[in-house]
Design a protein around this motif. Structure first.
Motif, PDB file in Angstrom:
ATOM      1  N   HIS A 180       0.843  -1.208   0.000  1.00  0.00           N
ATOM      2  CA  HIS A 180       0.000   0.000   0.000  1.00  0.00           C
ATOM      3  C   HIS A 180       0.880   1.263   0.000  1.00  0.00           C
ATOM      4  O   HIS A 180       0.648   2.180  -0.795  1.00  0.00           O
ATOM      5  CB  HIS A 180      -0.905  -0.066   1.234  1.00  0.00           C
ATOM      6  CG  HIS A 180      -1.753   1.134   1.493  1.00  0.00           C
ATOM      7  ND1 HIS A 180      -3.121   1.141   1.296  1.00  0.00           N
ATOM      8  CD2 HIS A 180      -1.453   2.378   1.980  1.00  0.00           C
ATOM      9  CE1 HIS A 180      -3.608   2.328   1.644  1.00  0.00           C
ATOM     10  NE2 HIS A 180      -2.617   3.100   2.064  1.00  0.00           N
ATOM     11  N   GLU A 181       1.889   1.305   0.864  1.00  0.00           N
ATOM     12  CA  GLU A 181       2.757   2.497   0.911  1.00  0.00           C
ATOM     13  C   GLU A 181       3.519   2.656  -0.396  1.00  0.00           C
ATOM     14  O   GLU A 181       3.743   3.766  -0.861  1.00  0.00           O
ATOM     15  CB  GLU A 181       3.736   2.429   2.090  1.00  0.00           C
ATOM     16  CG  GLU A 181       3.088   2.382   3.471  1.00  0.00           C
ATOM     17  CD  GLU A 181       2.003   3.420   3.686  1.00  0.00           C
ATOM     18  OE1 GLU A 181       2.082   4.515   3.110  1.00  0.00           O
ATOM     19  OE2 GLU A 181       1.045   3.116   4.409  1.00  0.00           O
TER      20      GLU A 181
ATOM     21  N   HIS B 238       1.432   4.532  -2.698  1.00  0.00           N
ATOM     22  CA  HIS B 238       1.527   5.994  -2.489  1.00  0.00           C
ATOM     23  C   HIS B 238       2.801   6.537  -3.136  1.00  0.00           C
ATOM     24  O   HIS B 238       2.782   7.580  -3.784  1.00  0.00           O
ATOM     25  CB  HIS B 238       1.553   6.333  -1.003  1.00  0.00           C
ATOM     26  CG  HIS B 238       0.229   6.195  -0.317  1.00  0.00           C
ATOM     27  ND1 HIS B 238      -0.941   6.677  -0.849  1.00  0.00           N
ATOM     28  CD2 HIS B 238      -0.105   5.638   0.869  1.00  0.00           C
ATOM     29  CE1 HIS B 238      -1.936   6.432  -0.015  1.00  0.00           C
ATOM     30  NE2 HIS B 238      -1.461   5.795   1.034  1.00  0.00           N
TER      31      HIS B 238
ATOM     32  N   HIS C  64      -5.497   7.428  -1.876  1.00  0.00           N
ATOM     33  CA  HIS C  64      -6.430   6.421  -1.364  1.00  0.00           C
ATOM     34  C   HIS C  64      -7.639   6.340  -2.278  1.00  0.00           C
ATOM     35  O   HIS C  64      -8.034   7.327  -2.901  1.00  0.00           O
ATOM     36  CB  HIS C  64      -6.903   6.815   0.048  1.00  0.00           C
ATOM     37  CG  HIS C  64      -5.838   6.644   1.069  1.00  0.00           C
ATOM     38  ND1 HIS C  64      -5.515   7.612   1.978  1.00  0.00           N
ATOM     39  CD2 HIS C  64      -4.994   5.617   1.313  1.00  0.00           C
ATOM     40  CE1 HIS C  64      -4.517   7.186   2.743  1.00  0.00           C
ATOM     41  NE2 HIS C  64      -4.186   5.978   2.351  1.00  0.00           N
TER      42      HIS C  64
ATOM     43  N   TYR D  72     -10.034   7.244   2.447  1.00  0.00           N
ATOM     44  CA  TYR D  72     -10.052   5.814   2.140  1.00  0.00           C
ATOM     45  C   TYR D  72     -11.381   5.410   1.502  1.00  0.00           C
ATOM     46  O   TYR D  72     -11.482   4.411   0.833  1.00  0.00           O
ATOM     47  CB  TYR D  72      -9.871   4.977   3.419  1.00  0.00           C
ATOM     48  CG  TYR D  72      -8.507   5.079   4.042  1.00  0.00           C
ATOM     49  CD1 TYR D  72      -7.506   4.169   3.695  1.00  0.00           C
ATOM     50  CD2 TYR D  72      -8.211   6.054   4.982  1.00  0.00           C
ATOM     51  CE1 TYR D  72      -6.246   4.235   4.268  1.00  0.00           C
ATOM     52  CE2 TYR D  72      -6.950   6.135   5.563  1.00  0.00           C
ATOM     53  CZ  TYR D  72      -5.978   5.232   5.202  1.00  0.00           C
ATOM     54  OH  TYR D  72      -4.741   5.311   5.768  1.00  0.00           O
TER      55      TYR D  72
HETATM   56 ZN    ZN Z   1      -2.378   5.067   2.760  1.00  0.00          ZN
END
Ligand code: ZN
Length: 404
Positions: free
Chosen positions: A211-212, A215, A221, A324
């Motif tokens: 997930h990071e 980014h 998100h 999110y």
């Molecule tokens: Zn995040």
């Protein structure tokens, strides 16, 4: 049989002719668990650039044992995940590029900090401190820098609070073109999906790693529609950091559209100068947002260079890390008219937004340019003011440049 054999021979010959293909053989040193995970690996398209992978340790530390094998396995499996999701979303088997060593392992750059590990902790502003030293490293070794996106992995702190059974204490987030994840002794693909404490830790920290990295590759998100979530599970850039490896986790098409124009995903031969000063801001005309037949209908004429248009619907507050819940869509773009402008349209069935419970809504339109720059245009409205046939007034402000 003969046909299959000759096909295999042809493929083997092709592989020998292009030893630097995007998907080299699995390294000798890989574990059985990694081999099993990579058994259905797809051939990924070759990249023009690559992700810089840095393993950063404090001056009083050594890397966690066997980090090269463990992190290589995790990165290659994640590269396959991104590649398969990009293909499923219609963008081809493409992922972030990785530099491989002659033995097939990922070329992970070991950078030793000038100060003890604690100094680079999350609460000490360790992200900025380590990035400054990594910058110095790249200035001294420019040949080791393969793109503008950098993934930094630090070992967990070891103190009263953090250790291999409870890792943490180091930076763990995406940060512009950089992102941070952590390493610990049991951060090993063999525990992925296991119903045990190590399995749970694995989903937490590998899901976070995946997930990071999203980014760090430009992704905000987002989540999918009600029906996408029912069919495919959890969006990686939503709560997927908590499901990756233990239950179905997917990349939205909107995420794939952004990655399509992320520097590390550029195809071999794509010499685009990414993220420079935008040459032409997109503008819109003839815009309308109408609620009809239980759906929102967005339509406008787009002027200016733009590869993809994403649309995000979300509840307040409209700020980073409270997004999110942003349900993501990719709009349809018609062929260019004579003046180069294109009609853009999107239908959003209201039942697909059932996860958004509040009256206030923001519709954010993202314009993704070929060089990875993006612009956004936001309009807010209230459902309580919308009924059949309502034309929702769009913010007259034109798209503005959005950062990452
Ligand atoms: Zn995040």
């Amino acid at each position: 049989m003969t046909r299959n054999t000759s096909l295999l021979t042809a493929l083997a010959a092709a592989a020998m002719m292009f030893p630097a293909a995007a998907t080299p053989a699995i390294p000798e040193s890989f574990s059985e668990a990694a081999r099993a995970r990579l058994a259905d690996a797809v051939e990924l398209e070759a990249n023009e650039n690559a992700l810089n992978v840095v393993y950063f340790v404090g001056s009083d530390r050594e890397p966690v044992a066997d980090y090269e094998r463990r992190i290589s396995e995790l990165l290659l499996y994640l590269q396959q995940y991104y590649g398969k999701e990009m293909a499923r979303n219609g963008f081809g088997p493409r992922a972030f590029g990785l530099i491989r060593k002659p033995d097939g392992m990922v070329d992970i750059l070991l950078v030793r900090g000038k100060e003890p590990g604690e100094v680079y902790g999350y609460s000490n502003g360790g992200a900025n401190k380590s990035l400054a030293e990594i910058d110095e490293f790249f200035k001294a070794h420019p040949e080791k820098k393969h793109g503008v996106h950098t993934f930094v992995i630090m070992p967990t702190l070891y103190n009263d609070e953090y250790h291999d059974e409870a890792p943490g204490g180091v930076p763990f987030y995406g940060y512009g073109k950089c992102c941070f994840a952590l390493d610990y002794a049991h951060f090993d693909i063999r525990y992925l999906g296991e119903k045990s404490l190590r399995g749970k830790l694995m989903t937490k920290w590998y899901g976070g790693f995946a997930h990071e990295l999203g980014h760090g590759l430009n992704l905000p998100h987002n989540t999918g529609t009600v029906s996408q979530n029912a069919a495919m599970g959890t969006a990686l850039m939503g709560a997927g950091n908590m499901t990756f490896g233990s239950s179905p986790t997917y990349l939205t098409k909107a995420s794939s559209a952004i990655l399509d124009r992320s520097q590390t995903f550029a195809r071999k031969g794509d010499k685009t100068e990414f993220y420079g000063e935008p040459q032409h801001a997109p503008t819109v005309s003839e815009a309308s947002l109408v609620y009809k037949d239980n759906a929102l209908h967005l339509k406008f004429r787009l002027h200016g260079q733009c590869d993809h248009v994403n649309v995000y619907m979300q509840d307040p507050p409209y700020v980073v890390n409270r997004d999110y819940d942003a349900v993501a869509f990719t709009a349809d773009m018609a062929a260019p008219a004579e003046d180069g402008s294109r009609e853009v349209s999107l239908t959003i069935p209201r039942p697909e937004l059932d996860g958004l419970k509040m009256d206030d809504k923001q519709i954010g339109v993202y314009f993704l340019q070929h060089d990875g720059n993006r612009f956004r245009w936001n309009t807010e409205f209230k459902w309580s003011e919308v009924s059949e046939g309502t034309s929702i007034p769009l913010n007259p402000e034109q798209p503005f440049k959005a950062g990452y």
